[in-house]
Design an enzyme around this catalytic site. Sequence first.
Site, PDB file in Angstrom:
ATOM      1  N   GLY A 178       9.506  -3.995   2.504  1.00  0.00           N
ATOM      2  CA  GLY A 178       8.246  -3.285   2.578  1.00  0.00           C
ATOM      3  C   GLY A 178       7.119  -4.047   3.235  1.00  0.00           C
ATOM      4  N   THR A 179       7.247  -4.363   4.523  1.00  0.00           N
ATOM      5  CA  THR A 179       6.347  -5.304   5.183  1.00  0.00           C
ATOM      6  C   THR A 179       5.690  -4.707   6.418  1.00  0.00           C
ATOM      7  OG1 THR A 179       7.834  -7.081   4.473  1.00  0.00           O
ATOM      8  CG2 THR A 179       6.224  -7.632   6.155  1.00  0.00           C
ATOM      9  N   THR A 180       4.442  -5.135   6.685  1.00  0.00           N
ATOM     10  CA  THR A 180       3.800  -4.843   7.957  1.00  0.00           C
ATOM     11  C   THR A 180       3.118  -6.119   8.447  1.00  0.00           C
ATOM     12  OG1 THR A 180       2.406  -3.257   9.150  1.00  0.00           O
ATOM     13  CG2 THR A 180       1.580  -4.061   7.032  1.00  0.00           C
ATOM     14  N   LEU A 208       2.111  -8.706   5.463  1.00  0.00           N
ATOM     15  CA  LEU A 208       1.756  -8.148   4.156  1.00  0.00           C
ATOM     16  C   LEU A 208       2.913  -7.361   3.580  1.00  0.00           C
ATOM     17  CD1 LEU A 208      -1.519  -6.437   5.384  1.00  0.00           C
ATOM     18  CD2 LEU A 208      -1.394  -8.690   4.328  1.00  0.00           C
ATOM     19  N   MET A 250       9.105 -12.828   5.162  1.00  0.00           N
ATOM     20  CA  MET A 250       7.979 -12.675   6.084  1.00  0.00           C
ATOM     21  C   MET A 250       7.710 -13.988   6.817  1.00  0.00           C
ATOM     22  SD  MET A 250       5.184 -10.167   4.276  1.00  0.00           S
ATOM     23  CE  MET A 250       5.203 -10.853   2.628  1.00  0.00           C
TER      24      MET A 250
END
Length: 511
Positions: A331-333, A349, A393
Site C-alpha cells: 500500500g505505497t505511493t 508513504l 519502500m
Amino acid sequence: MNKPQSVVAAGHALTAEAAAEILADGGNAFDAAIAGVCMSFVAEAVFASPGGGGFLMARAAGQRDARLFDFFVETPLKHRSADEVSFFPIQADFGPATQEFHIGLGSSATPGMAQGLFAMHEAYARLPMTRLVEPAIRAARQGLPLSDFQAYLFTVIAPILKESAEAQAIFAPGGKLLKAGDTFRNEGLAETLAWLAEDGAQLFVDGDIGQAIAAQSRDLGGHLTLDDLKRYEVRLRDPLFWRFGSASVALNPPPSAGGALIAYGLSYLEAHAERGSIIDAHALGTAMIASNQVRKSHGEQLGVRLARGQLMQEIAAAVAATSTAPRAYRGTTHISVIDADGNTAGVSLSNGEGNGFIVGDHGFMLNNMLGEEDVVDGAPGEWREGARMSSMMAPTIILEADGTVMALGTGGSNRIRTAILQVAVNLLAHRMDVDAAVLAPRLHVERCGTVSFEPGFSEEEEAALRSLGQEAKAWPERNLFFGGVHVARWHEGRGGEGAGDPRRQGGAIVV
C-alpha cells in the site's frame, strides 16, 4: 541564462499540482513535498493517510550527502489478549486473483506520519505549515473527481471501505462505492489537516486526535495506547550509499529491506557489465534471482562473490540487519521533488490498506500494517513488541559526477526493489531520458521462481526470461503490479524533467 526549473513527479495529478503550487509560491523542494504528502491523503486515500508512516530521503542543495528520515510505523508496546482484539480477514479482489488482508483495530501499528511531517518541516522547510496544507484542505472540502485508478483501488479493497458506517459515509455513501468521475469529498480530513497545521504533531500524540486514537483502540479492540504514541520518535539515519559507475546512490538503510537489496542488485549488474556483457533482461533476471537468494539466507552466505572476486559483506550484512524486523510491505505511493536550487526530496508513504474504521470524525483510518500475511514469518497477528517495522519502500537519490541529481521511488509491495533497480539501470547504464526509463518494460522474479514480465521485450529476451524460472507469466500490458516509479531529474545548467508512471496514473510537472 534562465533560472533552472523545479520539477515534481507523483502518483496523482493533484498531488503533483499541490507540490507545484507551493514551488510557484516560493517554497523549496521540502515545502513542496510536504504539500504533496498532505494532498496524497485526499487524492490517494487508499495508499496514504495521517494514520500511516513513511520515509523522506533528503539532500540539501550543494551537498553530496543525503539524510534519511524514518517515520515508518512501529509495533505496539504490548500485545492485548487475543480474545479482546478486533482482527479479522477480508478478501481483496484484484480480478484475476484475490488476496487475504487482515483489518480491524488490532491490525494497526503506531503511526509516525504527523511527527514525520513536522520533522521534515523543522529541518528544511521555508513556508509555514498552514500554507503547505492549503491545497489539500481546499480539495478535501470542495471535492475532487475520483480518478480511474483510485476508483479501481476502491473496488479492490471494497470490504475495507465498507466495513464501518463512518468509512462508508466517506468512500461508499448510501452503501455504493464511488465510481470514476464521482466527486470525492472528505470534510473531516480537511478539518484534521487545518488543526494539525495549527497545533503541530503533538495533536497526534496526546492531543485530541491522539486521545481519540487511544480511546478507539481501547474500546474497539486495538493494541495502541497513549504510551505507544508518546514513545514514538522520528529516526534520522545515514543512507546506505552505493556506487554504480561514477554515480553515487543514496538508499534506504536497515531496518528497511529495499535499499540493501537494490544495492546488491546494482553491484551484481555492475560486475556483469565488467565482464563485458550488456545489462539486458536476462542479466536483470539473474540479478533478481541472486538478490532473492541473499535475502532468503539473511546474509548468512557471506561467501557469495561477484565475478571480480569481492566479498559482498557490507550488503549481506545490511540484508541481514533487515531480517528480524517485522515486515510491512504493501500500500505505497511516492513523491519526488527537486527545486530550482537543487534541493531534493523523495518521500515514500504507506497506510497499508487501512483498518476499516475512521478515527472519530477526523476523516482518516489508521494503518493495518499488523495485518500483513508475513509480518514475522508467522501467522498474521504475531509480531515482536515495540519494534520499528521493516519496509520495502526505498526513496532514492542519485547524484552523478556532472552534478545531475535524481529522485525516484515507487509503490508496489515486494516489487519496489526490482522496479527501482530497473529504472535506475535505464537512467544510468542505458542513458535513457526519464520518460523512456519509466515506460520501458519491466520484469520481476519471485522467490518461488515465477518470472513475470510486461510486453515489449524482444523474442530472444522473452525466451531468456522464460528459462530463468519454474514458471513464466507474460502480462498482456503494463500493469501496476510492476510498481509506479516517479522520477525527477535536475541539472543546474539544463533544468528539470520528470516522469510520473502511467502504471499508477502518475504525473509530473516542471515549474
